[in-house]
Every structure is written in structure tokens, then in C-alpha cells.
Motif scaffolding. Structure first.
Motif, PDB file in Angstrom:
ATOM      1  N   ILE A  42     -20.772  49.115 -18.207  1.00 56.04           N
ATOM      2  CA  ILE A  42     -20.039  48.823 -19.451  1.00 56.04           C
ATOM      3  C   ILE A  42     -21.074  48.404 -20.497  1.00 56.04           C
ATOM      4  CG2 ILE A  42     -18.308  47.256 -20.493  1.00 56.04           C
ATOM      5  CD1 ILE A  42     -17.071  48.937 -18.286  1.00 56.04           C
ATOM      6  N   PRO A  43     -20.962  48.876 -21.744  1.00 55.05           N
ATOM      7  CA  PRO A  43     -21.916  48.412 -22.757  1.00 55.05           C
ATOM      8  C   PRO A  43     -21.856  46.890 -22.880  1.00 55.05           C
ATOM      9  CG  PRO A  43     -20.518  50.171 -23.643  1.00 55.05           C
ATOM     10  CD  PRO A  43     -19.965  49.799 -22.304  1.00 55.05           C
ATOM     11  N   LYS A  44     -23.030  46.281 -22.964  1.00 53.61           N
ATOM     12  CA  LYS A  44     -23.163  44.821 -23.050  1.00 53.61           C
ATOM     13  C   LYS A  44     -22.254  44.248 -24.146  1.00 53.61           C
ATOM     14  CE  LYS A  44     -25.600  41.471 -21.383  1.00 53.61           C
ATOM     15  NZ  LYS A  44     -25.186  41.337 -20.009  1.00 53.61           N
ATOM     16  N   HIS A  45     -22.183  44.946 -25.303  1.00 56.72           N
ATOM     17  CA  HIS A  45     -21.451  44.386 -26.448  1.00 56.72           C
ATOM     18  C   HIS A  45     -19.938  44.346 -26.234  1.00 56.72           C
ATOM     19  CE1 HIS A  45     -22.144  48.725 -27.357  1.00 56.72           C
ATOM     20  NE2 HIS A  45     -20.914  48.709 -27.855  1.00 56.72           N
ATOM     21  N   TYR A  46     -19.461  44.931 -25.146  1.00 58.67           N
ATOM     22  CA  TYR A  46     -18.012  44.890 -24.875  1.00 58.67           C
ATOM     23  C   TYR A  46     -17.643  44.105 -23.625  1.00 58.67           C
ATOM     24  CZ  TYR A  46     -17.309  48.554 -28.441  1.00 58.67           C
ATOM     25  OH  TYR A  46     -17.247  49.270 -29.612  1.00 58.67           O
ATOM     26  N   GLU A  47     -18.638  43.592 -22.920  1.00 60.39           N
ATOM     27  CA  GLU A  47     -18.369  42.947 -21.626  1.00 60.39           C
ATOM     28  C   GLU A  47     -17.346  41.814 -21.693  1.00 60.39           C
ATOM     29  OE1 GLU A  47     -22.103  41.814 -19.969  1.00 60.39           O
ATOM     30  OE2 GLU A  47     -22.316  43.702 -18.852  1.00 60.39           O
ATOM     31  N   ASP A  54       2.815  50.310 -19.894  1.00 60.60           N
ATOM     32  CA  ASP A  54       2.947  49.932 -21.300  1.00 60.60           C
ATOM     33  C   ASP A  54       1.949  48.831 -21.671  1.00 60.60           C
ATOM     34  OD1 ASP A  54       3.790  49.686 -23.844  1.00 60.60           O
ATOM     35  OD2 ASP A  54       5.816  48.982 -23.385  1.00 60.60           O
ATOM     36  N   ILE A  55       0.670  49.191 -21.691  1.00 58.77           N
ATOM     37  CA  ILE A  55      -0.364  48.232 -22.095  1.00 58.77           C
ATOM     38  C   ILE A  55      -1.310  48.925 -23.063  1.00 58.77           C
ATOM     39  CG2 ILE A  55      -0.512  46.564 -20.186  1.00 58.77           C
ATOM     40  CD1 ILE A  55      -2.443  48.418 -18.827  1.00 58.77           C
ATOM     41  N   PHE A  56      -2.069  48.123 -23.816  1.00 62.88           N
ATOM     42  CA  PHE A  56      -2.976  48.692 -24.798  1.00 62.88           C
ATOM     43  C   PHE A  56      -4.315  49.027 -24.153  1.00 62.88           C
ATOM     44  CE2 PHE A  56      -5.762  48.865 -28.495  1.00 62.88           C
ATOM     45  CZ  PHE A  56      -4.998  49.686 -29.315  1.00 62.88           C
ATOM     46  N   LEU A  57      -4.717  50.283 -24.229  1.00 66.22           N
ATOM     47  CA  LEU A  57      -5.953  50.739 -23.606  1.00 66.22           C
ATOM     48  C   LEU A  57      -6.959  51.171 -24.668  1.00 66.22           C
ATOM     49  CD1 LEU A  57      -4.515  52.883 -20.669  1.00 66.22           C
ATOM     50  CD2 LEU A  57      -5.330  50.527 -20.589  1.00 66.22           C
ATOM     51  N   VAL A  58      -8.234  51.021 -24.335  1.00 68.32           N
ATOM     52  CA  VAL A  58      -9.310  51.444 -25.240  1.00 68.32           C
ATOM     53  C   VAL A  58     -10.375  52.197 -24.449  1.00 68.32           C
ATOM     54  CG1 VAL A  58      -9.031  49.566 -26.915  1.00 68.32           C
ATOM     55  CG2 VAL A  58     -10.504  49.213 -24.916  1.00 68.32           C
ATOM     56  N   GLY A  59     -11.219  52.927 -25.186  1.00 65.01           N
ATOM     57  CA  GLY A  59     -12.326  53.659 -24.568  1.00 65.01           C
ATOM     58  C   GLY A  59     -12.066  55.151 -24.554  1.00 65.01           C
ATOM     59  N   TYR A  60     -13.144  55.926 -24.332  1.00 64.00           N
ATOM     60  CA  TYR A  60     -13.051  57.385 -24.345  1.00 64.00           C
ATOM     61  C   TYR A  60     -12.379  57.839 -25.659  1.00 64.00           C
ATOM     62  CZ  TYR A  60     -12.569  62.107 -22.405  1.00 64.00           C
ATOM     63  OH  TYR A  60     -12.653  63.471 -22.182  1.00 64.00           O
ATOM     64  N   PHE A  67     -14.544  50.329 -29.705  1.00 65.02           N
ATOM     65  CA  PHE A  67     -14.375  50.808 -28.320  1.00 65.02           C
ATOM     66  C   PHE A  67     -14.348  52.329 -28.161  1.00 65.02           C
ATOM     67  CE2 PHE A  67     -12.363  46.621 -28.587  1.00 65.02           C
ATOM     68  CZ  PHE A  67     -13.101  45.931 -27.641  1.00 65.02           C
ATOM     69  N   ARG A  68     -14.566  53.076 -29.249  1.00 60.18           N
ATOM     70  CA  ARG A  68     -14.660  54.523 -29.060  1.00 60.18           C
ATOM     71  C   ARG A  68     -15.959  54.857 -28.314  1.00 60.18           C
ATOM     72  NH1 ARG A  68     -10.479  56.582 -32.381  1.00 60.18           N
ATOM     73  NH2 ARG A  68     -10.346  55.651 -34.437  1.00 60.18           N
ATOM     74  N   ASP A  69     -16.947  53.948 -28.403  1.00 56.12           N
ATOM     75  CA  ASP A  69     -18.243  54.142 -27.752  1.00 56.12           C
ATOM     76  C   ASP A  69     -18.261  53.526 -26.349  1.00 56.12           C
ATOM     77  OD1 ASP A  69     -17.922  51.626 -28.892  1.00 56.12           O
ATOM     78  OD2 ASP A  69     -20.064  51.315 -29.188  1.00 56.12           O
ATOM     79  N   LEU A  70     -17.191  53.755 -25.616  1.00 57.95           N
ATOM     80  CA  LEU A  70     -17.051  53.259 -24.240  1.00 57.95           C
ATOM     81  C   LEU A  70     -16.545  54.456 -23.430  1.00 57.95           C
ATOM     82  CD1 LEU A  70     -16.501  50.717 -22.282  1.00 57.95           C
ATOM     83  CD2 LEU A  70     -14.256  50.599 -23.329  1.00 57.95           C
ATOM     84  N   SER A  71     -17.171  54.745 -22.287  1.00 60.02           N
ATOM     85  CA  SER A  71     -16.825  55.986 -21.569  1.00 60.02           C
ATOM     86  C   SER A  71     -15.541  55.902 -20.759  1.00 60.02           C
ATOM     87  CB  SER A  71     -17.943  56.359 -20.600  1.00 60.02           C
ATOM     88  OG  SER A  71     -19.150  56.423 -21.260  1.00 60.02           O
TER      89      SER A  71
END
Ligand code: IMP
Ligand code: MG
Length: 215
Positions: free
Chosen positions: A21-26, A182-188, A196-200
Motif C-alpha cells: 500500500i502506498p505509504k501516504h495512504y496507510e 453497501d460501503i464506500f470503496l476507493v482505489g483502482y 486514492f486513484r493512485d492505489l492499485s
């Protein structure tokens, strides 16, 4: 009805420590919900299903920006691989549209077209709309009614994710990657106020992340 990989409501996800995980999002994420590899494997199969149904005709793939861009790029790579490796192949062109309907972690009632190609070029074409996630279904229904004004020959919709929610209008895409709780997801490429677009991997946002990037 479209087949999909169902992620059950009691799925807790995977510990962040098990993945990179990118450090800035840990500090901003709770769990990894869908690892990048699984997204890719499911996307490969969606490409095969789409070509089986839509093959034989020129396809215009319409990317719904910004959230759809990763899925769009990877799906098209798999379609291109099928085109390279089989006796039949389909010409593919691309178009882009930019829509906005979200603020913080809530869908607003107003869906706005804020840029992209001229939709009149889609008239008479077989269009494949590529979207990241369908929640209430309002964004897709708005886009579909907008498109119908330009008389495309055929329109199919593929969405990587569909949320299981009581806020759904009942709209279902033609092709679905995963059905999620029904939860909020981020990444990809799925974002929270552009982050969080820069998270795989597709991950669950935590309270800390919600506060940190709130507008
Ligand atoms: P709908 O109009 O309610 O179906 O929402 C669709 C749009 O809302 C999607 O294209 C996304 O941009 C956004 N969206 C919905 N749920 C999520 C989520 O869990 N994470 C990030 N964006 C989301
Ligand atoms: Mg979207």
C-alpha cells in the motif's frame, strides 16, 4: 441476468499488511477488499464475455471518466489480446465522457456532464459504456437517456462494481465484475474527492481518511 462475483456483506477484507500500500495512504484505509490481481482476472473474463456477444461488429468503447479509466484501460488490453489471438477480431475505437455526481462519500441527485467527446459521433454505432461502479444507478440512467438521443445502433454497459444497496433504482448493467456490500470503496481509479486513484487495490476507506480528505 449478468453473472458476477459476489462479495458477501460479512466479508471483512484483507489486512493491509498482507499487500503493498502506498505509504501516504496507510493511515486512511481499513482493509483491502478486492486485490488488484483479482480485479485483473475477473476483467479478463469480462472481456471474453463481451467479445462473444458484441464481436463481429465495430465497437466504440466509451470510458466514463475519471473513475472508469483504469478498468477501461485494462479491459481494452484484454480485448486487444483476444483480437490478436483468435481467428475473428473486432475493430475497436475509443471515446470519453466525463460525469460528476459525488461529493465526499455521498451520491448527489444531480449528474453533470462536465466534458468529453461529442456524443453525436456515436450515432449508428455499437457502443460499450465502461463504468467503475453503479450505486443508485442514476449516473448510468442519465447517460443512457442522453445517449439514446443520438441513436446508437446498440448500447451495452459494463461496470466493474455494482453496490448492493436499498438506494438502487433497480438499474443493472449488462456485464458486472463484482457485486459489493453497501460501503464506500476507493482505489483502482475509484476516488474520494479525487484521492486514492493512485492505489492499485480496491480498499475500504476508514474514518481517518474520510476526515483527512473531506471538502
Ligand atoms: P450512482 O449514480 O449512484 O449509480 O453512482 C455512480 C457514481 O458514483 C460512480 O460512477 C462513482 O463515480 C461514484 N461512486 C459510487 N459509489 C462509490 C464508491 O464506493 N466509491 C467511489 N465512488 C463511488
Ligand atoms: Mg464513475
Amino acid at each position: 441476468m449478468a453473472a458476477f462475483l459476489q462479495i458477501p456483506d460479512n466479508e471483512k477484507g484483507h489486512d493491509l499488511d498482507l499487500f503493498c500500500i502506498p505509504k501516504h495512504y496507510e493511515e486512511d484505509l481499513d482493509k483491502v477488499m478486492i486485490p488488484h490481481g483479482l480485479i485483473m482476472d475477473r476483467t479478463e473474463r469480462l472481456a471474453r464475455n463481451i467479445i462473444k456477444d458484441m464481436g463481429g461488429h465495430h465497437i466504440v468503447a466509451l470510458c466514463v471518466l475519471k473513475g472508469g479509466y483504469k478498468f477501461f484501460a485494462d479491459l481494452l488490453d484484454y480485448i486487444k489480446a483476444l483480437n490478436r489471438n483468435s481467428d475473428k477480431s473486432v475493430p475497436l475505437t475509443v471515446d470519453f465522457i466525463r460525469l460528476k455526481s459525488y461529493c465526499n462519500d455521498e451520491s448527489t441527485h444531480c449528474v453533470k456532464v462536465i466534458g468529453g467527446d461529442e456524443l453525436s459521433s456515436l450515432s449508428g454505432k455499437n457502443v460499450l459504456i465502461v463504468e467503475d461502479i453503479v450505486e443508485t444507478g442514476r449516473t448510468m440512467q442519465t447517460l443512457l437517456s442522453l445517449l439514446s438521443g443520438y441513436n446508437p445502433k446498440m448500447v451495452k454497459v459494463v461496470s466493474l462494481l455494482v453496490k448492493r444497496t436499498s438506494r438502487s433504482s433497480g438499474y443493472r448493467p449488462d456485464y458486472i465484475g463484482f457485486e459489493i456490500p453497501d460501503i464506500f470503496l476507493v482505489g483502482y481509479a475509484l476516488d474520494y474527492n479525487e484521492y486514492f486513484r493512485d492505489l492499485s487495490h480496491i480498499c475500504i476507506l476508514n474514518e481517518n481518511g474520510k476526515q483527512k480528505y473531506k471538502v
